[in-house]
Design a protein around this motif. Structure first.
Motif, PDB file in Angstrom:
ATOM      1  N   LYS A  42       0.817  -1.215   0.000  1.00 20.41           N
ATOM      2  CA  LYS A  42       0.000   0.000   0.000  1.00 20.41           C
ATOM      3  C   LYS A  42       0.850   1.264   0.000  1.00 20.41           C
ATOM      4  O   LYS A  42       0.302   2.365  -0.046  1.00 20.41           O
ATOM      5  CB  LYS A  42      -0.921   0.019   1.226  1.00 20.41           C
ATOM      6  CG  LYS A  42      -2.137  -0.890   1.112  1.00 20.41           C
ATOM      7  CD  LYS A  42      -3.098  -0.649   2.266  1.00 20.41           C
ATOM      8  CE  LYS A  42      -4.386  -1.431   2.083  1.00 20.41           C
ATOM      9  NZ  LYS A  42      -5.349  -1.178   3.190  1.00 20.41           N
ATOM     10  N   ASP A  43       2.190   1.101   0.038  1.00 22.65           N
ATOM     11  CA  ASP A  43       3.037   2.273   0.228  1.00 22.65           C
ATOM     12  C   ASP A  43       4.256   2.286  -0.676  1.00 22.65           C
ATOM     13  O   ASP A  43       5.216   3.005  -0.408  1.00 22.65           O
ATOM     14  CB  ASP A  43       3.492   2.343   1.693  1.00 22.65           C
ATOM     15  CG  ASP A  43       4.273   1.108   2.142  1.00 22.65           C
ATOM     16  OD1 ASP A  43       4.396   0.161   1.346  1.00 22.65           O
ATOM     17  OD2 ASP A  43       4.763   1.097   3.283  1.00 22.65           O
ATOM     18  N   GLN A  53      -8.655   7.894  -3.730  1.00 21.14           N
ATOM     19  CA  GLN A  53      -9.991   7.318  -3.914  1.00 21.14           C
ATOM     20  C   GLN A  53     -10.099   5.906  -3.335  1.00 21.14           C
ATOM     21  O   GLN A  53     -11.117   5.233  -3.493  1.00 21.14           O
ATOM     22  CB  GLN A  53     -10.358   7.277  -5.407  1.00 21.14           C
ATOM     23  CG  GLN A  53     -10.635   8.634  -6.033  1.00 21.14           C
ATOM     24  CD  GLN A  53      -9.359   9.444  -6.238  1.00 21.14           C
ATOM     25  OE1 GLN A  53      -8.369   8.929  -6.757  1.00 21.14           O
ATOM     26  NE2 GLN A  53      -9.376  10.702  -5.823  1.00 21.14           N
ATOM     27  N   GLY A  54      -9.022   5.458  -2.647  1.00 20.52           N
ATOM     28  CA  GLY A  54      -9.036   4.131  -2.044  1.00 20.52           C
ATOM     29  C   GLY A  54      -8.803   3.008  -3.033  1.00 20.52           C
ATOM     30  O   GLY A  54      -9.086   1.844  -2.736  1.00 20.52           O
TER      31      GLY A  54
END
Length: 241
Positions: A42-43, A53-54
Motif C-alpha cells: 500500500k506504500d 480514492q481508495g
C-alpha cells in the motif's frame, strides 16, 4: 503499451529457482476458485499503493491485472483478482502459508530468499538510496557514520546501509509511511529505501521541495521480481507457450 504488455505477461516465465515437485497446485486452485490472491503493498509508490480514492494503483498493479486477463483467457472462465496487503514483514509468510498466490510490488531478488520462495524474472532494477533534508550533508559513506538512518527491518536496504557504513546508527521503522513520518518529525536524519520508491515518497509529501533523494548512484543495486511459491513450475512458468 505493447512492450509493457509483453513485459507484464513474462513476469511469471521460467527463471526462478527450485524443482517442480508441486507443479500445478496454484493454477489448479485458481481454476477451481476463479480467484488469484495477489499480495502487494500500500506504500510502494509508484509500484503499488492506494490512491486518494481508495483504489490500488501502480506499475505492479497494472501487471497483476494483465496476469489476471491472461489467466482468464487461458482457463476460459472469469477470474477475479483479490488484492491482499503484504508488508516487508509478512510477504514471505503469506506466500508460504498459501494466503497469496504471488506478491508483486518492490521485492528484491536475493539468493538467501530462494530458500523460502521462488522468484519471477526481474522486471525492474533500482538500488538503495536515502531521502533526507535538502540542506543535509548526508550522502557519502563518511557522512553516514554516527547518523540516525531509518530502515525497515530485515530488508536489503538495511543491509546495504550497514555494508556501506557500518558506523551508521540504524533506527528501525515499521514501513514507508512510518519512515517518512519519523523523518518529517526529526526523529531520524534520513530514511533508506529503493530510490524510485523514495522519489515517490518525496513527490507525495506535503512539501516535496524540502527533501532530496541521494546519491545519484545507489549504494547497492537490486533487481525487483514477483515472489512465488516454491516448487510450482506450472505457475512459475505461466504465460510461456
Amino acid at each position: 503499451m505493447k512492450k509493457f504488455a509483453c513485459l507484464a505477461l513474462s513476469v511469471l516465465l521460467s527463471g526462478a529457482m527450485g524443482l517442480p515437485s508441486g507443479a500445478g497446485e496454484v493454477l489448479d486452485r485458481i481454476e477451481q476458485t476463479g480467484v488469484i490472491n495477489a499480495g502487494t503493498r500500500k506504500d510502494a509508490v509508484p509500484f503499488a499503493y492506494v490512491n486518494d480514492q481508495g483504489q490500488w494503483v501502480g506499475f505492479s498493479i497494472d501487471m497483476l491485472e494483465l496476469i489476471r486477463r491472461e489467466a482468464e483467457a487461458r482457463l476460459g472462465k472469469p477470474i477475479k483478482l483479490n488484492m491482499v496487503e503484504a508488508t516487508a514483514d509478512n510477504r514471505f509468510d503469506l506466500i508460504k502459508d498459501q494466503t497469496i498466490d504471488l506478491e508483486c510490488a518492490s521485492s528484491t531478488f536475493t539468493w538467501n530468499r530462494t530458500a523460502m520462495v521462488d522468484f519471477s524474472v526481474s522486471y525492474f532494477a533500482d538500488g538503495t538510496k536515502i531521502i533526507t533534508g535538502v540542506d543535509s550533508d548526508l550522502e557519502s559513506a563518511d557522512s553516514l557514520a554516527g547518523r540516525a538512518i531509518g530502515v525497515i527491518a530485515d530488508t536489503t536496504n538495511e543491509k546495504a546501509i550497514l555494508n556501506f557504513q557500518p558506523g551508521a546508527t540504524i533506527v528501525e521503522v515499521e514501513d514507508q509511511a512510518d519512515g517518512m513520518a519519523k523523518l518529517e518529525a526529526g526523529e531520524i536524519e534520513a530514511f533508506a529505501g529503493d530510490g524510485i520508491v523514495l522519489a515517490g515518497l518525496k513527490k507525495t509529501s506535503d512539501n516535496p521541495q524540502q527533501w532530496k533523494v541521494v546519491p545519484n548512484f545507489p549504494y547497492q543495486y537490486e533487481a525487483y521480481a514477483c515472489l512465488l511459491p516454491k516448487d510450482d513450475s506450472d505457475w512459475r512458468n505461466f504465460g510461456e507457450l
